[in-house]
Design a protein around this motif. Structure first.
Motif, PDB file in Angstrom:
ATOM      1  N   ASN A   1       0.764  -1.192  -0.236  1.00 59.15           N
ATOM      2  CA  ASN A   1      -0.061  -0.067  -0.047  1.00 59.15           C
ATOM      3  C   ASN A   1       0.826   1.551   0.019  1.00 59.15           C
ATOM      4  OD1 ASN A   1      -2.233  -1.541  -0.271  1.00 59.15           O
ATOM      5  ND2 ASN A   1      -2.899  -1.247   1.844  1.00 59.15           N
ATOM      6  N   ALA A   2       2.051   1.115   0.257  1.00 58.55           N
ATOM      7  CA  ALA A   2       2.995   2.382  -0.293  1.00 58.55           C
ATOM      8  C   ALA A   2       3.559   2.375  -1.501  1.00 58.55           C
ATOM      9  CB  ALA A   2       4.365   2.267   0.894  1.00 58.55           C
TER      10      ALA A   2
ATOM     11  N   PRO B   1       0.881   3.992  -4.454  1.00 58.69           N
ATOM     12  CA  PRO B   1       0.841   5.298  -4.692  1.00 58.69           C
ATOM     13  C   PRO B   1       2.039   5.710  -5.298  1.00 58.69           C
ATOM     14  CG  PRO B   1       0.491   4.825  -2.522  1.00 58.69           C
ATOM     15  CD  PRO B   1       0.509   3.483  -3.057  1.00 58.69           C
TER      16      PRO B   1
ATOM     17  N   ALA C   1       3.219   7.697  -8.623  1.00 61.90           N
ATOM     18  CA  ALA C   1       3.769   9.242  -8.456  1.00 61.90           C
ATOM     19  C   ALA C   1       4.644   9.390  -9.830  1.00 61.90           C
ATOM     20  CB  ALA C   1       4.366   9.488  -7.053  1.00 61.90           C
TER      21      ALA C   1
ATOM     22  N   TRP D   1      -6.261   6.176  -8.565  1.00 57.77           N
ATOM     23  CA  TRP D   1      -5.418   7.244  -8.309  1.00 57.77           C
ATOM     24  C   TRP D   1      -4.844   7.953  -9.404  1.00 57.77           C
ATOM     25  CZ3 TRP D   1      -3.268   4.282  -3.215  1.00 57.77           C
ATOM     26  CH2 TRP D   1      -4.190   3.772  -2.618  1.00 57.77           C
TER      27      TRP D   1
ATOM     28  N   VAL E   1      -7.412   7.351   2.972  1.00 53.52           N
ATOM     29  CA  VAL E   1      -5.934   7.416   2.535  1.00 53.52           C
ATOM     30  C   VAL E   1      -5.944   7.701   1.053  1.00 53.52           C
ATOM     31  CG1 VAL E   1      -4.181   5.400   2.527  1.00 53.52           C
ATOM     32  CG2 VAL E   1      -5.647   5.423   4.440  1.00 53.52           C
ATOM     33  N   GLY E   2      -6.663   6.894   0.322  1.00 51.63           N
ATOM     34  CA  GLY E   2      -6.607   7.039  -0.937  1.00 51.63           C
ATOM     35  C   GLY E   2      -6.613   8.699  -1.540  1.00 51.63           C
TER      36      GLY E   2
ATOM     37  N   THR F   1      -6.299  11.300   0.294  1.00 52.15           N
ATOM     38  CA  THR F   1      -5.240  11.987   0.528  1.00 52.15           C
ATOM     39  C   THR F   1      -3.913  11.802  -0.234  1.00 52.15           C
ATOM     40  OG1 THR F   1      -6.056  11.881   2.950  1.00 52.15           O
ATOM     41  CG2 THR F   1      -3.611  12.492   2.664  1.00 52.15           C
ATOM     42  N   HIS F   2      -3.673  10.597  -0.602  1.00 54.17           N
ATOM     43  CA  HIS F   2      -2.442  10.253  -1.695  1.00 54.17           C
ATOM     44  C   HIS F   2      -2.997  11.149  -3.000  1.00 54.17           C
ATOM     45  CE1 HIS F   2      -0.679   7.140   0.441  1.00 54.17           C
ATOM     46  NE2 HIS F   2      -1.471   6.188  -0.061  1.00 54.17           N
TER      47      HIS F   2
ATOM     48  N   GLU G   1       2.000   5.026   4.991  1.00 60.23           N
ATOM     49  CA  GLU G   1       2.024   5.045   3.496  1.00 60.23           C
ATOM     50  C   GLU G   1       1.628   6.503   3.062  1.00 60.23           C
ATOM     51  OE1 GLU G   1       0.113   2.943   5.256  1.00 60.23           O
ATOM     52  OE2 GLU G   1       1.417   1.182   5.395  1.00 60.23           O
ATOM     53  N   VAL G   2       1.245   7.278   3.787  1.00 56.45           N
ATOM     54  CA  VAL G   2       0.978   8.932   3.226  1.00 56.45           C
ATOM     55  C   VAL G   2       2.082   9.642   3.548  1.00 56.45           C
ATOM     56  CG1 VAL G   2      -0.288  10.821   3.501  1.00 56.45           C
ATOM     57  CG2 VAL G   2      -1.522   8.832   3.565  1.00 56.45           C
TER      58      VAL G   2
ATOM     59  N   LEU H   1       4.730   8.378   0.641  1.00 54.66           N
ATOM     60  CA  LEU H   1       4.422   9.070  -0.384  1.00 54.66           C
ATOM     61  C   LEU H   1       5.251  10.693  -0.284  1.00 54.66           C
ATOM     62  CD1 LEU H   1       3.286   9.364  -3.194  1.00 54.66           C
ATOM     63  CD2 LEU H   1       1.262  10.218  -2.159  1.00 54.66           C
TER      64      LEU H   1
END
Ligand code: EPZ
Length: 430
Positions: A23-24, A27, A31, A106, A175-176, A178-179, A202-203, A206
């Protein structure tokens, strides 16, 4: 379709290397769409979801080069992947791809920020709940985007000159979303302040990677994140943080089977609340150099009540596994799920192993039993399926888990890691 056969009853002893966090990684990979330079990610786990996203990013024009895995003494692998998106080839993310993996939605953030437009399929519901996208729409609208739903797709368009920094407070932690806001606001004009942001590690991972790419983000890990927009981002090299859910899963497995295992390459501070719950259940958990040591006592599991919450609360992604542990506690415990409305599909499968669980709304009441007995069970989603594996390890006799493709989405080399610690686990390919 592959199945996993488990013969329960063995304690776990040895070392389990923890992989990079799925989950890290997801995202972080997305990026790479924000820059024409190369983003290099180390410690990328080899998982079905990661491979799926590699294909999706390829569709948007990202060139991907995977550097072979290196094996370390503790059995761990290290995979480095280079992502280069010189030009965005396609700003559409089609239904066929997005429907397979929610996180691929995302891409809307970086595509909108870099290209000024995106057409992304709505992800739809999934086995654990309806999972709407209203927060993404509200957040990106606050940055000046025009968001329109048409034929199952979101058409997003940035104002002339690009997205504009703004203050936006999420009505609910996501979470999503926020990413996506971090990625979109990094290339917006002016400053964005996000309130009620997700605080998950994970946030933070990122945000650290985006900062290494030249973004100006502060406050990640708290509820208020400030992003000063920049005109462009560059490449960077970043190491994916360890998987706290994999860490917690194996810690719970040891608490359940008994034994003494070192989880290497991970960090106890990523999952304080879950560790506290495992300790209260009777296992000894301590930070050691380069990881965590867990000593489980099998038969002496104490009942513990938990409630899932956004970070730093007890993670929903460990709820099923903890319920598995509680099935063998000496007494009654309660597990309450507050994040997803339908994340209890493991209940009926755990019952097939002899667990006594009753559901009332979002709370499960678990009456511990002295023993579980192996049975054929079916995996229904990623975390539910691993709860069946750890319960199978503690059950008497044989447990056969079918539909293991769910497990392959998020657990790297699960059979190998468990077998090295003395478990009898094998994959059967029909
Ligand atoms: C991430 O999903 C994780 N996925 C999930 O892990 C995890 O369970 C979840 O966060 C919560 O921790 C990845 O990181 C790839 P959310 P995400 O948006 O971002 C509601 C796993 O097993 N919501 O934080 O999709 C939503 O329905 C997966 O690895 C809205 O209402 O979760 C849920 O109730 C499963 N509107 C809550 O917020 C929106 O627009 C939290 O979801 C968005 C979300």
């Amino acid at each position: 379709m592959d199945r996993i056969r488990i013969v329960g009853g063995n304690a776990l002893n040895g070392i389990i290397p923890i992989s990079g966090a799925k989950n890290a990684a997801l995202p972080l990979m997305i990026a790479s769409l924000l820059t024409s330079d190369t983003l290099t990610l180390e410690n990328v786990p080899h998982l079905a979801d990661v491979e799926g996203l590699i294909r999706i990013l390829g569709n948007h024009g990202v060139d991907i080069a995977v550097n072979g895995r290196r094996e370390h003494q503790d059995g761990s692998y290290s995979r480095t992947v280079h992502f280069t998106c010189r030009t965005v080839a396609d700003t559409t993310a089609p239904y066929e791809l997005v429907s397979k993996m929610r996180a691929s939605f995302w891409v809307i953030g970086p595509l909108l920020a870099r290209e000024g437009q995106a057409r992304v399929s709505l992800p739809g519901g999934c086995a654990i709940g309806t999972r709407p996208v209203d927060l993404f729409i509200e957040g990106l609208t606050a940055l000046g985007a025009e968001m329109e739903i048409d034929g199952g797709y979101i058409n997003a368009k940035a104002p002339k000159g690009g997205l504009i920094g703004a203050r936006y407070t999420f009505p609910k932690v996501s979470v999503g979303a926020t990413h996506v806001m971090l990625m979109a606001a990094s290339l917006a004009r002016g400053t964005t302040v996000i309130g009620n942001a997700a605080r998950e590690p994970e946030v933070v991972d990122l945000a650290n990677c985006l900062n290494a790419m030249g973004a100006k983000i502060s406050g990640a890990g708290t509820s208020t994140i400030t992003i000063e927009g920049v005109t462009s981002l560059s490449g960077a090299r970043h190491r994916v943080l360890p998987d706290r859910i994999e860490t917690g899963t194996y810690a719970m497995a040891v608490a359940m089977t008994g034994g003494d295992v070192t989880l290497s390459g991970t960090d106890i501070t990523l999952l304080d609340t879950a560790i506290e719950a495992i300790r209260r259940a009777g296992a000894e958990v301590s930070a050691v150099e380069g990881g965590i040591r867990v000593i489980g006592h099998g038969d002496q599991i104490r009942p513990v009540d938990i409630v899932t919450e956004p970070f730093p609360g007890f993670p929903t992604d460990l709820q099923a596994q903890f319920m598995g542990l509680m099935t063998r506690a000496n007494g009654v415990s309660h597990v309450t799920e507050t994040i997803f409305e339908n994340r209890f599909m493991h209940v009926q499968e755990l019952a097939r192993l002899g667990a006594k669980i009753t559901l009332s709304g979002q709370t499960a009441r678990i009456e511990g039993v002295t023993r579980l007995r192996g049975a054929p069970v079916m995996a229904t989603d990623l975390r539910a399926s691993v709860s069946l594996v750890i319960a199978g390890l503690a059950a008497e006799g044989e447990t056969m888990v079918s539909r293991v493709y769910h497990l392959d989405r998020g657990f790297e080399r699960l059979e190998e890691k468990l077998t090295r610690c003395g478990a009898i686990v094998e994959r059967i390919t029909d």
